[in-house]
Motif scaffolding. Sequence first.
Motif, PDB file in Angstrom:
ATOM      1  N   GLY A 293       0.304  -0.969  -0.062  1.00  0.00           N
ATOM      2  CA  GLY A 293       0.278  -0.071   0.117  1.00  0.00           C
ATOM      3  C   GLY A 293       0.814   1.699   0.128  1.00  0.00           C
ATOM      4  O   GLY A 293       0.140   2.407   0.274  1.00  0.00           O
ATOM      5  N   TYR A 300       4.373  -1.405  -6.417  1.00  0.00           N
ATOM      6  CA  TYR A 300       2.921  -0.448  -6.123  1.00  0.00           C
ATOM      7  C   TYR A 300       1.783  -0.232  -7.739  1.00  0.00           C
ATOM      8  O   TYR A 300       0.446  -0.674  -7.113  1.00  0.00           O
ATOM      9  N   GLU A 301       2.540  -0.542  -8.282  1.00  0.00           N
ATOM     10  CA  GLU A 301       1.077  -0.650  -9.487  1.00  0.00           C
ATOM     11  C   GLU A 301       0.869  -1.948  -9.602  1.00  0.00           C
ATOM     12  O   GLU A 301      -0.580  -1.335 -10.600  1.00  0.00           O
ATOM     13  N   LEU A 304      -2.369  -2.280  -6.915  1.00  0.00           N
ATOM     14  CA  LEU A 304      -3.126  -1.424  -7.461  1.00  0.00           C
ATOM     15  C   LEU A 304      -4.000  -1.938  -7.938  1.00  0.00           C
ATOM     16  O   LEU A 304      -5.224  -2.186  -7.982  1.00  0.00           O
ATOM     17  N   ARG A 305      -3.836  -2.644  -9.376  1.00  0.00           N
ATOM     18  CA  ARG A 305      -4.595  -3.177 -10.194  1.00  0.00           C
ATOM     19  C   ARG A 305      -5.005  -4.864  -9.931  1.00  0.00           C
ATOM     20  O   ARG A 305      -6.059  -5.102  -9.573  1.00  0.00           O
ATOM     21  N   SER A 308      -7.735  -5.440  -3.807  1.00  0.00           N
ATOM     22  CA  SER A 308      -8.442  -4.711  -3.852  1.00  0.00           C
ATOM     23  C   SER A 308      -8.420  -3.506  -2.323  1.00  0.00           C
ATOM     24  O   SER A 308      -8.979  -2.379  -2.622  1.00  0.00           O
ATOM     25  N   CYS A 309      -7.914  -4.276  -1.497  1.00  0.00           N
ATOM     26  CA  CYS A 309      -6.692  -3.678  -0.529  1.00  0.00           C
ATOM     27  C   CYS A 309      -6.086  -4.347  -0.172  1.00  0.00           C
ATOM     28  O   CYS A 309      -5.322  -4.592  -1.069  1.00  0.00           O
ATOM     29  N   PHE A 310      -4.621  -3.842   0.689  1.00  0.00           N
ATOM     30  CA  PHE A 310      -3.189  -3.725   0.794  1.00  0.00           C
ATOM     31  C   PHE A 310      -2.851  -5.300   1.490  1.00  0.00           C
ATOM     32  O   PHE A 310      -1.940  -5.638   1.843  1.00  0.00           O
TER      33      PHE A 310
END
Length: 402
Positions: A293, A300-301, A304-305, A308-310
Amino acid sequence: MSKLPKDAGPQTLAVHAGEAPDEVTGASSPSIVMSTTFTTKDAEAFSIKDFDESDMPYIYTRWGNPTVNQLQDKLRVLEGAESCLAFGSGMAATSALLLGYLSPGDHLIVSDVQYAGSAELVRHTLPRFGIDVTPVDTSDVNHVEAAIRDNTRLIFIETPINPIIRLADIEAIAEICKAHGVRLAVDSTFASPVVTRPIELGADFVIHSLTKYVGGHGDALGGALLGPGDVMMALNEEALVHYGGVISPFNAWLIMRGMATLPIRMQAHSANAMQVAEFLEAHPAVRRVNYPGLPSHPQYEIALRQMSCFSGMLSFQVEDGPAVARKMIDELRVIHYAVSLGHHRSLVYWIGTDQIMESSYHLEGEQLEGFRAYAGNGVMRLSVGLEDADDLCRDLDRVLSG
Ligand SMILES: *Cc1c(COP(=O)(O)O)cnc(C)c1O
């Protein structure tokens, strides 16, 4: 269960899927069926081979149990898989797939870093059965593709990866697998079924240690393997009935009870972990924080893909890990210094690079450098629980600043 709306959301599914009011008593909550055997109407059948497995009565709990079936149904629906088998532990699920699906002469590609038990199984046990194993850095899809041979049958990845929280791009690796006719298995324990959905991204099999986030309370061991119906049917007979690594109905019931709150727990774990990760990243005693996150995470990219959360797993480097670990054992008041993860209680544990290389990974050269880029001489692996994040930060600060 048939009455659940088709478009029900993940929280509704987590609460209701796989269970229904008891038809005899009307009980709203599932009852536990602990019986190991069941009275039958058939006088002859004595082997699982005497039955059509898709429509088998309950006979013996190692062959099938109503409470275990409820857990399997709940997981199958949440993960969006065709079929699910529950096991006595995450390692039983992993060994069921690897020993049940692979044969002598087959080639397996695995991540060069993964849960230590899986790493030891693939490196120390599979070669004894004539299965070739190639560990690669799965954060680089080119390394994965370059390792594929004519006899490659399975690629086994883990994301986020224990203990360095490196990610693998499931969708990109699944595409390579499809192009080469190889199946893809993902150990998704660190993400749980609500954070990442490997099957939607193209994976064939998903493994969970239910001991972690899915059960969520640190009181029941369990594992699950999800995948295509035809393969899973064969694995049911081989791995569950014949290897025998079944889950206790009591554990299945506890884990199912934990699952009802999985989506809201994962949100809370993630929010807490974000606050703790930001606190650690700003702390002068911390060299590096690995958390998907944080924008500083090299992938990180990808996070994000495909997340849905970290989730609640992070690891961080300090100057002198063993000394900080000793201080933690004596001085932490909220966080437990203990292995395992995914529980409502926060857990922290030191993992030294030299030690884990010797016991489990045996990496050299570029792969060892890849590990050290995240871990240095070692990492504190922190499973951020559901306590108040401020209390967790103060607990860590007392140890790190003192
Ligand atoms: C804990 C864990 C396992 C093994 O699960 P057990 O339930 O302890 O057997 C496998 N993979 C990952 C990523 C884990 O964290």
